[in-house]
Scaffold this active site. Structure first.
Site, PDB file in Angstrom:
ATOM      1  N   ASP A 109       0.686  -0.984   0.001  1.00  0.00           N
ATOM      2  CA  ASP A 109       0.178   0.146  -0.011  1.00  0.00           C
ATOM      3  C   ASP A 109       0.325   1.352   0.043  1.00  0.00           C
ATOM      4  O   ASP A 109       1.971   1.299   0.014  1.00  0.00           O
ATOM      5  CB  ASP A 109      -0.995   0.142   1.338  1.00  0.00           C
ATOM      6  CG  ASP A 109      -1.810   0.715   0.996  1.00  0.00           C
ATOM      7  OD1 ASP A 109      -2.107   1.202  -0.052  1.00  0.00           O
ATOM      8  OD2 ASP A 109      -3.216   0.999   1.416  1.00  0.00           O
TER       9      ASP A 109
HETATM   10  C1  BGC Z   1      -5.167   3.276   0.547  1.00  0.00           C
HETATM   11  C2  BGC Z   1      -5.148   1.862  -0.693  1.00  0.00           C
HETATM   12  C3  BGC Z   1      -5.136   2.839  -2.249  1.00  0.00           C
HETATM   13  C4  BGC Z   1      -3.446   3.733  -2.353  1.00  0.00           C
HETATM   14  C5  BGC Z   1      -3.283   3.866  -3.355  1.00  0.00           C
HETATM   15  C6  BGC Z   1      -3.878   3.722   0.156  1.00  0.00           C
HETATM   16  O1  BGC Z   1      -3.660   5.016   1.195  1.00  0.00           O
HETATM   17  O2  BGC Z   1      -4.970   2.498   1.842  1.00  0.00           O
HETATM   18  O3  BGC Z   1      -6.769   1.642  -0.611  1.00  0.00           O
HETATM   19  O4  BGC Z   1      -4.928   1.997  -2.963  1.00  0.00           O
HETATM   20  O5  BGC Z   1      -3.218   4.844  -1.278  1.00  0.00           O
HETATM   21  O6  BGC Z   1      -3.884   4.858  -3.952  1.00  0.00           O
END
Ligand code: BGC
Length: 755
Positions: free
Chosen positions: A285
């Site tokens: 993530d």
């Molecule tokens: C979130 C994810 C997301 C990623 C990319 C993160 O902060 O937890 O769910 O896919 O950002 O935008």
């Protein structure tokens, strides 16, 4: 590159000629091996780097100088951008300015639609319509790929039992069985069993794992749970998505057994690859590697080493892999073969997507024009919104409304566009949205509906600091008392009042945990004033999570939960309010009476002192009822459905055998409607304690008034399996109850024995 292209042509031909998937794999391996053999260590590490093109920062680090890094061969994938033009430009850059011309992966958070926005995932889940959810995933893939994307960071399959957590809006709710069914439908719809089709999109299952179990529902917080709970209750949707063929998976921010998911070898290698056989790639993530420093498990070199050795293949935004891995390999702390394995997985994904054949896969202005927000997609968005709306209460037949009456629509969400779209609305354009008010005027041209704003959407200073003040959370100068006085005056002129209240779009979603999940005080004050007029009041809720609605339930005549219903939400709400459509959604998370009851979920254990209202020393609170306000699976209709007793084809089930459980469902009301029939099992005695009920099946049944239908579920020993104390997947002989009914509070049951 000529070599690569030559091999590619041969490969493509071989695949086309043989059509043999195992053969296809061999050819892919050869292709990837060949490419890998030409790459420097830096180039391999570059493939592991995923950068954000613009804006949308959800973490402590931002991507910079992305284009330069692309040219330098230091980037394997990018996200947070789209359109044929933008993607074409970037792939052109790769093809003309990098040594090996390896196309970029292009991803984005396409969570509930790309340009056409559907209801938020918890709303989609409330449809219990996996066939429709799969159709939506197909439509989303079609639209997103036409707009230049190949990879979506969806589905989010985190089981969540704490509605304080803002991200419950992004998932399917509290149940592992339903969660797994929805996860599979989404992966099937996105990937369509063949990533090389230009209309399929690569899915990314997230957030692996247990992200939904953050302590206190506070986003990014610690999780800690037994392996029994993990295997039986939290892991099934991730596993189901992997088995359905998901090609990538995203690590979660939290720790598991004391080790952050992103550095957790047990999770990413033992469980995911060795036990489940996952053969796609693992991406972190946002800055999750970097964040392991704050978890306190090492410095930047150490956390990078931990992540790659645990099984991470791609680093989202930290850039620790490109910064730290060369030295780590040199120092012998990371083997080059580990880098090769990670790089191979990423190249394989690109190969499967057909990117080496066509780096501009799926992109054409013509296709974009035809597919983006096409009429069929918008119709699907409306179908989903209609099916997702849940009728929570309807006394004295307050709903549906009679358009010939004088109706006052009151509340800050009557004319609000942005909220309908919801959080994570990708490339959705909220300015194109028809509000509830527009939909009313459209449908009932000439009708005289009354309107008052009634209150500000958000007045609370703390929430206002945390959420976006743009896009509809407008605070004007009028004091609350004035807004309420106007609303009361308007309500007095009406026969019936519809209050449209809820949460601003960014009060749920990431980083939007709430310690209270009631209606905001200013909205509640308005509702109380409306109630005091003595007029019948229907409450329409537009929001992203279960709320605590005890006062509303006790005082308001009708309550409709519409979630954040997407692009066609305004019209769907109007159709439901006036009875052109019959509500059929059912909640997939328990609605507690108060925050103090959390965690509260239907599939809990019995305990040694099961709840008993007449006996003090049993599991309960002394200041509130034990039951939730609305149980999992609950939702009403404008018609009535009655259930016969449960009939079993046999009272004994043998190993390898199969029995059925059925009921006759009758629409005993006066309207056509759809009922979500739910099938639960209780394992009465086990080697470990078993939940009081577990969902094992469901069907959405449409019936005309007066019509009946037999609804049947099949029971096999496989369906009764669970992980025992040795984490063995097993069904244990003994007695079981099967329940079939309208929600998880069902008592209608029959008993059988598994021999
Ligand atoms: C979130 C994810 C997301 C990623 C990319 C993160 O902060 O937890 O769910 O896919 O950002 O935008």
């Amino acid at each position: 590159m000529k070599n690569i292209l030559l091999i590619l042509i041969v490969t493509g031909c071989l695949i086309a000629c043989t059509g043999n998937p195992s053969h296809k794999k061999t050819e892919m391996d050869k292709f990837v091996d060949n490419l890998l053999s030409q790459m420097t260590l830096e180039e391999k590490i570059g493939q592991l780097n995923l950068l954000s093109m613009w804006f949308d920062t959800t973490g402590p680090r931002m991507s910079r100088d992305v284009e330069q890094k692309v040219k330098d061969g230091l980037v394997g994938g990018v996200f947070n951008f789209w359109t044929p033009k933008a993607v074409r430009k970037l792939q052109d850059m790769v093809l003309t300015q990098t040594r090996l011309k390896i196309p970029l992966l292009v991803g984005y958070d396409v969570i509930h639609g790309h340009r056409t926005i559907y209801p938020i995932p918890i709303g989609l889940a409330a449809t219990w319509d996996t066939e429709m959810i799969e159709r939506i995933a197909v439509a989303v893939a079609d639209e997103a790929t036409a707009d230049g994307l190949q990879w979506t960071f969806s589905p989010m399959v985190d089981i969540a039992r704490d509605p304080r957590w803002g991200r419950v809006s992004e998932g399917a709710g509290e149940d592992p069985f339903l969660g797994a069914e929805i996860a599979k439908a989404m992966v099937r719809g996105y990937e369509q069993g063949d990533l090389s089709r230009p209309t399929s999109i690569m899915s990314c299952v997230k957030h692996f794992a247990l992200y939904g179990a953050a302590e206190g529902g506070r986003d990014y917080n610690t999780t800690d749970m037994s392996h029994l709970r993990m295997y039986n209750e939290y892991l099934p949707p991730y596993e189901a998505a992997v088995k359905a063929g998901a090609s990538s998976i995203m690590t979660s921010f939290n720790e598991i057994d004391g080790v952050p998911a992103t550095g957790n070898r047990w999770l990413l290698t033992e469980l995911l690859r060795n036990q489940w056989g996952f053969d796609g790639f693992v991406v972190t993530d946002w800055t999750a590697i970097y964040e392991m420093e704050d978890h306190g498990v090492g410095d930047r070199a150490k956390v990078t080493e931990l992540s790659i050795n645990a099984g991470v293949d791609m680093d989202m935004v930290s850039e620790y892999m490109i910064e730290e891995l060369p030295a780590l390999v040199k120092a012998g702390r990371v083997k080059e073969s580990t880098i090769d394995a990670a790089c191979r997985r990423i190249l394989a994904a690109k190969y499967k997507l057909g990117l080496f054949d066509d780096p501009y896969r799926g992109i054409s202005d013509e296709r974009a024009k035809k597919q983006i927000m096409s009429a069929d997609k918008l119709a699907l968005s409306k179908e989903a919104a209609l099916k997702s709306i849940v009728l929570l209460k309807n006394d004295k037949k307050t709903l549906p409304l009679d358009a010939s009456k004088k109706i006052a629509f009151i509340g800050p969400l009557v004319k609000n566009q942005r909220t309908l779209l919801g959080n994570w609305a990708a490339a959705g354009d909220w300015e194109q949205i028809m509000t509830l008010w527009d939909a009313l005027e459209n449908k009932y041209a000439g009708a005289k509906f009354l309107y008052a704003q009634g209150c500000h959407l958000v007045e609370d200073g703390y929430i206002r600091r945390m959420t976006d003040q743009q896009n509809g959370n407008v605070i004007d100068d009028r004091p609350a008392q004035q807004l309420i006085a106007e609303a009361v005056q308007t309500a007095r002129q009406a026969d019936v009042v519809v209050a449209v209240l809820g949460e601003a779009y960014d009060m749920s979603g990431e980083a939007a945990s709430r310690s209270n999940i009631n209606l905001l005080d200013n909205q509640k004050a308005l509702l109380k004033a409306l109630k005091e007029t003595g007029k019948p009041v229907a409450l329409v809720l537009i929001n992203g999570r279960p709320l605590t609605l005890q006062w509303e339930h006790d005082n308001i005549d009708a309550i409709l939960e519409t979630w954040l219903p997407g692009m066609r939400g305004g019209e769907a709400i109007v159709d439901i309010l006036f009875g052109d459509a019959n509500p059929s959604g059912k909640i997939t998370m328990t609605f507690p009476r108060s925050v103090g009851q959390i965690p509260i979920y239907y599939n809990h254990k019995s305990t040694g002192r099961p709840f008993n209202n007449d006996s003090k020393f049993t599991v309960k609170y002394i200041d509130t009822e034990n039951s939730p306000l609305y149980p999992f699976g609950y939702g009403l209709s404008y018609t009535q459905f009655t259930y016969s007793d449960v009939r079993l084809s046999d009272s004994t089930l043998t190993d390898g055998g199969n029995i059925t459980a059925s009921i006759t469902l009758t629409n005993s009301g006066d309207r056509t409607g759809e009922e979500i029939v739910q099938f639960y099992v209780r394992d009465l005695v086990g080697s470990i304690t078993r939940p009081v009920k577990e969902l094992k099946g469901f069907q959405r049944i449409a019936l005309n008034a007066g019509e009946s239908k037999q609804v049947t579920f099949s029971i096999t020993p496989e369906l009764l399996k669970f992980y025992n104390a040795d984490l063995k997947w097993t069904a244990e002989p003994g007695d079981f109850l099967v329940f079939i009914g309208k929600n998880s509070d069902v008592e209608n049951n029959a008993r059988f024995t598994l021999k």
